[in-house]
Scaffold this motif. Structure first.
Motif, PDB file in Angstrom:
ATOM      1  N   UNK A 121       1.162  30.127  -6.045  1.00 18.84           N
ATOM      2  CA  UNK A 121       0.966  28.498  -5.976  1.00 18.84           C
ATOM      3  C   UNK A 121       2.298  27.964  -6.000  1.00 18.84           C
ATOM      4  N   UNK A 122       3.716  28.376  -6.949  1.00 18.58           N
ATOM      5  CA  UNK A 122       4.231  27.780  -6.877  1.00 18.58           C
ATOM      6  C   UNK A 122       4.777  27.795  -5.735  1.00 18.58           C
ATOM      7  N   UNK A 123       5.277  28.915  -4.849  1.00 16.64           N
ATOM      8  CA  UNK A 123       5.589  28.523  -3.280  1.00 16.64           C
ATOM      9  C   UNK A 123       4.337  27.804  -2.622  1.00 16.64           C
ATOM     10  N   UNK A 124       3.644  27.649  -2.406  1.00 19.01           N
ATOM     11  CA  UNK A 124       3.502  26.952  -1.733  1.00 19.01           C
ATOM     12  C   UNK A 124       2.815  25.334  -2.453  1.00 19.01           C
ATOM     13  N   UNK A 125       2.445  24.672  -3.353  1.00 17.00           N
ATOM     14  CA  UNK A 125       2.844  23.833  -3.812  1.00 17.00           C
ATOM     15  C   UNK A 125       4.401  23.072  -3.196  1.00 17.00           C
ATOM     16  N   UNK A 126       5.385  24.256  -3.507  1.00 14.47           N
ATOM     17  CA  UNK A 126       6.722  23.480  -3.179  1.00 14.47           C
ATOM     18  C   UNK A 126       6.829  23.439  -2.220  1.00 14.47           C
ATOM     19  N   UNK A 127       6.561  24.497  -0.558  1.00 11.25           N
ATOM     20  CA  UNK A 127       6.227  23.924   0.525  1.00 11.25           C
ATOM     21  C   UNK A 127       5.973  22.816   1.093  1.00 11.25           C
ATOM     22  N   UNK A 128       4.724  22.370   0.748  1.00 11.80           N
ATOM     23  CA  UNK A 128       3.945  21.426   0.341  1.00 11.80           C
ATOM     24  C   UNK A 128       4.581  20.302   0.612  1.00 11.80           C
ATOM     25  N   UNK A 129       5.423  20.143  -0.595  1.00 15.09           N
ATOM     26  CA  UNK A 129       6.677  18.726  -1.199  1.00 15.09           C
ATOM     27  C   UNK A 129       7.678  18.244  -0.208  1.00 15.09           C
ATOM     28  N   UNK A 149       0.968  -0.667   0.235  1.00 14.64           N
ATOM     29  CA  UNK A 149       0.292   0.317  -0.035  1.00 14.64           C
ATOM     30  C   UNK A 149       0.908   1.462   0.274  1.00 14.64           C
ATOM     31  N   UNK A 150       0.725   1.857  -0.920  1.00 24.53           N
ATOM     32  CA  UNK A 150       1.827   2.688  -1.237  1.00 24.53           C
ATOM     33  C   UNK A 150       1.470   4.273  -1.328  1.00 24.53           C
ATOM     34  N   UNK A 151       1.728   5.427  -0.567  1.00 23.85           N
ATOM     35  CA  UNK A 151       1.066   6.359  -0.509  1.00 23.85           C
ATOM     36  C   UNK A 151       1.876   7.824  -1.379  1.00 23.85           C
ATOM     37  N   UNK A 152       1.550   8.238  -2.355  1.00 19.76           N
ATOM     38  CA  UNK A 152       1.681   8.637  -3.845  1.00 19.76           C
ATOM     39  C   UNK A 152       1.613  10.326  -3.779  1.00 19.76           C
ATOM     40  N   UNK A 153       0.900  11.064  -2.148  1.00 16.91           N
ATOM     41  CA  UNK A 153       1.186  12.327  -2.295  1.00 16.91           C
ATOM     42  C   UNK A 153       1.874  13.144  -2.836  1.00 16.91           C
ATOM     43  N   UNK A 154       3.540  12.853  -2.379  1.00 16.43           N
ATOM     44  CA  UNK A 154       4.591  13.555  -2.511  1.00 16.43           C
ATOM     45  C   UNK A 154       4.785  12.982  -3.550  1.00 16.43           C
ATOM     46  N   UNK A 155       4.486  12.319  -4.655  1.00 16.18           N
ATOM     47  CA  UNK A 155       5.212  12.327  -6.201  1.00 16.18           C
ATOM     48  C   UNK A 155       6.164  13.138  -6.215  1.00 16.18           C
ATOM     49  N   UNK A 156       6.682  12.903  -6.971  1.00 19.84           N
ATOM     50  CA  UNK A 156       8.017  12.527  -6.663  1.00 19.84           C
ATOM     51  C   UNK A 156       9.306  12.745  -5.416  1.00 19.84           C
TER      52      UNK A 156
END
Length: 453
Positions: A443-451, A152-159
């Motif tokens: 958006x880019x700042x939020x997405x990279x912070x979440x990663x 069971x894999x969690x790909x939420x933060x892929x890659x």
């Protein structure tokens, strides 16, 4: 004395040369280990059935062959080492020239019925046909296995994800009262051994191996299980360079397209091309990610939001192009109306000149034919007709001036309308560019912070 010493030397020499010679077959014959003897392989090797068989298990990770997110499959290559005691086997090494262990075929002895719960495909790797037996009855079996297991894999933060996959080992029919499972190595030692012997990892970086033991109850019977949890982190360089950076580059190209002139058709075609390129990358992403996931992957959000922004940019370009085309159409309509009015004025002027020339010729002809006594009344009539013609000409000029004034008013109104259209198009373009840049940066700042979290 010399003869006696010589005889003693001969006796001692013969004695030393007659040492016993042993072989592994002697041990096998002593134990009566034959293919036809079913005593050693039919039942669990204990003299008292109340004694559980203790199996010491050790699993070492040799290679990570594949981690398939689409099918939720984890494929490692592992070494499996098992040790247990066979109470029916024992010998004295002193009687067999110090032999402490012997290798025998696996078919000759009983083996624990251990299996992997997560395994979904039969192992097709080459099998080791022998196992070791020591003088105290300890049996050691070593296997190399290619394990195709579900995970069971969690790909939420892929890659930029970290995956944890487990291999659970337990007995098929023997409960805890019959077989006890113990790990040969603890978590730190198993991790160290795995890192020392690991040959290939692919795109994954092996972090650590955790060994746990737990029990579960089924049909009022307790079963013991050993779980080996493999933790590994993805190396994201391949996906960043082949997928994420191209999408970011397409976004930058879409931003640069705002500097292309709106009155040309290249801007609209350029934006459509960039949008199609993003669609191709989304198809590639669909082949990587699993069909079902508990959370929406961040990379899917990353692609969808960028795709939506580019779609809004395309719609804004269509709106601005429509306003520009509307302005051009109004100007063309105004030009055609001006040409038509000029032609009508030219025709009216030509008709007025013809009427004046006709009146003058008629007056001259009448003055030549009439008599001298009728000259004065005729002159008065001529003066009255000339005055009426002049008043009519003045009325025509006044009407023409009014029509010219209406034309000028219409021209100014159309130009004001066209100027308003161009002005609104420029304002829309500028406002959307500011909104676009602000939204992309946020958006880019939020997405990279979440990663990174």
């Amino acid at each position: 004395m010399m003869r006696l010493a010589f005889l003693l030397l001969i006796i001692f020499t013969d004695g030393s040369s007659s040492d016993k010679v042993c072989s592994y077959q002697d041990v096998v014959d002593y134990l009566n280990l034959t293919a036809d003897n079913s005593v050693f392989k039919m039942t669990r090797p204990v003299l008292d059935y109340k004694h559980p068989t203790v199996v010491q298990l050790d699993i070492i990770l040799y290679a990570i062959l594949a981690v398939i997110e689409k099918t939720q499959t984890f494929i490692p290559f592992v070494w499996v080492i098992m040790e247990w005691s066979n109470e029916r086997i024992s010998w004295d090494p002193d009687q067999f020239c110090g032999i402490t262990q012997v290798s025998v075929p696996k078919e000759m002895l009983w083996k624990p019925d251990l299996f992997i719960y997560e395994m979904i495909q039969k192992d097709d790797s080459p099998q080791n046909p022998y196992m070791y037996v020591t003088y105290d009855g300890t049996v050691t079996s070593e296997e190399q296995m290619k394990v195709v297991s579900t995970c069971k894999m969690d790909v939420h933060k892929f890659p930029f994800d970290t995956q944890r996959c487990s291999i659970s080992v337990g007995s098929a029919i023997h409960c805890i009262e019959e077989i006890r499972l113990l790990p040969s190595s603890n978590s730190s030692r198993a991790t160290k051994f795995s890192r020392d012997v690991m040959k290939t990892q692919g795109e994954w970086d092996f972090l650590h191996l955790t060994v746990t033991r737990y029990n579960f109850t089924l049909d009022d019977r307790v079963w013991e299980t050993l779980a080996y949890n493999f933790t590994m982190k993805r190396r994201p360089l391949l996906h960043v360079t082949n997928f994420m950076l191209p999408i970011l580059f397409f976004l930058i190209l879409d931003l640069a397209s705002f500097f292309i002139a709106d009155h040309r058709g290249e801007k609209l075609g350029f934006k459509v091309t960039v949008l199609l390129a993003i669609s191709v990358l989304l198809l590639i992403l669909n082949d990587i990610l699993p069909s079902m996931s508990n959370k929406t992957p961040l990379i899917a959000t990353y692609c969808i939001v960028i795709f939506a922004l580019m779609l809004l940019s395309l719609l804004e370009t269509i709106l601005v192009t429509y306003l520009m085309e509307k302005d051009s159409a109004s100007q063309e309509k105004l030009r055609l109306r001006d040409d038509r009015d000029d032609k009508q004025e030219t025709v009216k002027i030509e008709n007025t000149e013809e009427k004046r020339q006709t009146c003058c010729s008629c007056i001259c002809k009448a003055s030549d034919d009439e008599k001298q006594d009728e000259l004065l009344p005729v002159a008065q009539e001529v003066n009255n007709s000339i005055q009426s013609l002049e008043s009519n000409a003045l009325l025509l000029i006044l009407e023409e001036l009014k029509e010219l004034q209406n034309t000028l008013n219409l021209l100014l109104g159309c130009r004001q309308e066209g100027g308003k259209s161009g002005h609104w198009a420029a304002r829309i373009n500028r406002a959307f560019f500011i909104f676009y840049v602000t939204t992309v940066s946020l958006f880019l700042s939020l997405i990279f912070t979440a990663w990174n979290t």
